[in-house]
Enzyme design. Structure first.
Site, PDB file in Angstrom:
ATOM      1  N   GLU A 179      22.202 -41.345  46.002  1.00 35.61           N
ATOM      2  CA  GLU A 179      20.949 -42.088  45.847  1.00 35.61           C
ATOM      3  C   GLU A 179      19.950 -41.514  44.842  1.00 35.61           C
ATOM      4  O   GLU A 179      18.757 -41.368  45.160  1.00 35.61           O
ATOM      5  CB  GLU A 179      20.267 -42.256  47.214  1.00 35.61           C
ATOM      6  N   GLU A 233      27.193 -46.556  52.970  1.00 35.63           N
ATOM      7  CA  GLU A 233      26.304 -46.453  54.122  1.00 35.63           C
ATOM      8  C   GLU A 233      25.920 -47.851  54.599  1.00 35.63           C
ATOM      9  O   GLU A 233      25.576 -48.718  53.788  1.00 35.63           O
ATOM     10  CB  GLU A 233      25.022 -45.675  53.772  1.00 35.63           C
TER      11      GLU A 233
END
Length: 504
Positions: free
Chosen positions: A237, A338
């Protein structure tokens, strides 16, 4: 001569029967729990030659769970680590691993974290997940496990515990992705990078060089454990809101060359930096091989999404996946690295320790009034931390919501990793709990350990202790292999003798 031929045929049949009896145990004997009927023929040849068994796993989607909150702690996954500080003034309460370690000091932080590393993930957890169909795990790791300076409060020492998880994974048959989850200076400013606040990662070439150094050391683990580690995620991320996409891509390219110089064949995995799929091509170089795009799909970190009803949440799954499905996957595959069963942000510390929730209108700087699908919003009952208080209706919704996601991620993409394998009081984020409670489905077991001398085989009737299972499995395998060798040797002697006798 006809009678001689019949005798020879009978002896040959007897010999083959003896071999089969020792290579494949009867139904009343102990047998590997992970060997399917379809793989039985392959297994026999493996036991006789020690060739690595690849099974059908290569055509099976990635069905994974994140081992998050272990080697990089997050307040929402294990809040008790942070609740010990709640008596302090608000400004002195740690909110991430950086401030947690600074508050305790090196010695006490090391003591508490070693206890956490040693207990929060166990072999039992991995075996439980494998039994429910998990065939991969993703292990998030902070850079400080590999590259720590004296002026930083973090503590290191994670690698032996990580390697213990790799050893368990080898025995159980799980494939592993190692994920560099936190970079020096923080790549996004979230607590999941190890340091909450203003990110400084790309502001310094020193930070980039330290990130690459940590990545090189993590990739070397992949080489050392090449029969277990199949993927390397170079950074989790990195935020496009903090950095120019072209600068993130430059790092990706540099990281690709580094990883390939160490591990030419490992899966090279990148995050989409929260870009829309229509823009993903700006993050991908055509020269890359064996690459996967990691995207994270959640429906609770948004003011609008927390206000829609259950039907809309399920419909939103297909809507959010629409652009992902359109993305050209010929050069790079896509995995949902995720996702969870949560559709609200009531979970304790999910937005960060001390920050509140949209649901109750307490999220600082975001919501000044409750945001939920109902006339009144409360983080209790179906939206609380106790699954025993969940209604039958809510559990059915959770199952339908998870099924809707898996219908896309499992069938149309390279696969998925649920976040997280377990939690401390966050039911919709807890894979093991979700399977136990029935809102996460089980799949046929496809995790298959390698049938060779370097890997233990787990047997049904072995002792309950996992260490004992490993030793018992190896012992039984060696016994079976030795018996096989004896039978083969005797068979050759008998066959050779018969051949010369009947030739006279």
């Amino acid at each position: 001569m006809k009678s001689q031929a019949l005798v020879g045929s009978a002896i040959s049949t007897l010999f083959l029967a003896l071999v089969a009896a020792h290579v494949a145990p009867s139904s009343s004997e102990a047998k590997p729990t992970i060997v399917s009927t379809a793989a039985a023929t392959e297994t026999l040849s493996v036991q006789s030659s020690d060739v690595e068994l690849e099974s059908t796993l290569d055509t099976t989607p990635i069905r994974g769970a994140n081992i998050g909150g272990v080697f990089l702690i997050e307040p929402f996954i294990k809040p008790s680590l942070f609740d010990q500080f709640l008596s302090r003034n608000k400004e002195d309460i740690p909110v991430d691993e950086w401030t947690f370690s600074a508050a305790l000091g090196k010695a006490e932080a090391k003591r508490q974290l070693e206890e956490h590393w040693n207990t929060f993930v166990t072999r039992d957890h991995l075996e439980s997940m494998a039994d429910s169909g998990i065939n991969w795990i993703r292990i998030p790791i902070g850079y400080w496990a590999f590259n720590l300076t004296a002026d930083e409060p973090y503590v290191d020492g994670q690698v032996p515990y990580i390697e213990r998880v790799l050893e368990w994974s080898r025995d159980i048959g799980l494939k592993v992705e190692l994920d560099l989850h936190g970079a020096p200076g923080s790549q996004n400013g979230y607590d999941n990078s190890g340091r909450r606040g203003v990110p400084e990662w790309l502001h310094s070439r020193t930070n980039v060089d330290r990130t690459l150094d940590a990545l090189a050391k993590m990739t070397q683990i992949a080489v050392d454990w090449s029969d277990v580690v199949y993927g390397i995620q170079i950074l989790n991320e990195p935020s496009r809101w903090k950095w120019e996409v072209k600068d993130i891509f430059a790092f990706y390219n540099e990281a690709y060359d580094l990883v390939r110089s160490i591990a030419p064949d490992v899966l090279f995995m990148i995050h989409d930096t929260f870009l829309s799929p229509k823009d993903w091509s700006t993050l991908v170089a055509p020269r890359w091989t064996q690459a996967l795009m990691d995207t994270h799909i959640y429906q609770m970190f948004d003011n609008y999404m927390v206000t829609i009803n259950e039907t809309a949440h399920i419909e939103m799954v297909a809507k959010m996946a629409e652009d992902v499905m359109k993305f050209d996957k010929t050069s790079i595959g896509v995995v949902v690295g995720e996702f969870s069963a949560a559709t609200h942000d009531c979970t304790k510390y999910i937005n960060g320790l001390g920050r509140g929730s949209r649901w109750e209108g307490t999220l600082e700087g975001i919501a000044d009034h409750p945001l939920c699908p109902f006339a009144t919003c409360s983080c209790t009952g179906d939206y609380g931390s106790n699954p025993a208080e969940f209604s039958a209706h809510y559990k059915r919704f959770l199952r339908n919501y998870v099924d809707a996601q898996l219908a896309v991620y499992d069938q149309e993409l390279a696969g998925w990793f649920f976040w997280n394998f377990r939690t401390e009081g966050a039911p919709e984020w807890d894979y093991i709990l979700g399977v136990e409670q029935g809102w996460i489905p089980s799949f046929p077991r496809t995790a298959m350990p390698k049938l060779n001398e370097s890997s233990a085989i787990v047997f049904d009737d072995a002792p309950t202790s996992h260490e004992a299972k490993s030793e018992a499995g190896q012992g039984k395998y060696q016994l079976a292999k030795s018996m096989y060798g004896i039978v083969v040797t005797l068979g050759i002697v008998v066959a050779t003798t018969c051949y010369f006798l009947f030739s006279l």
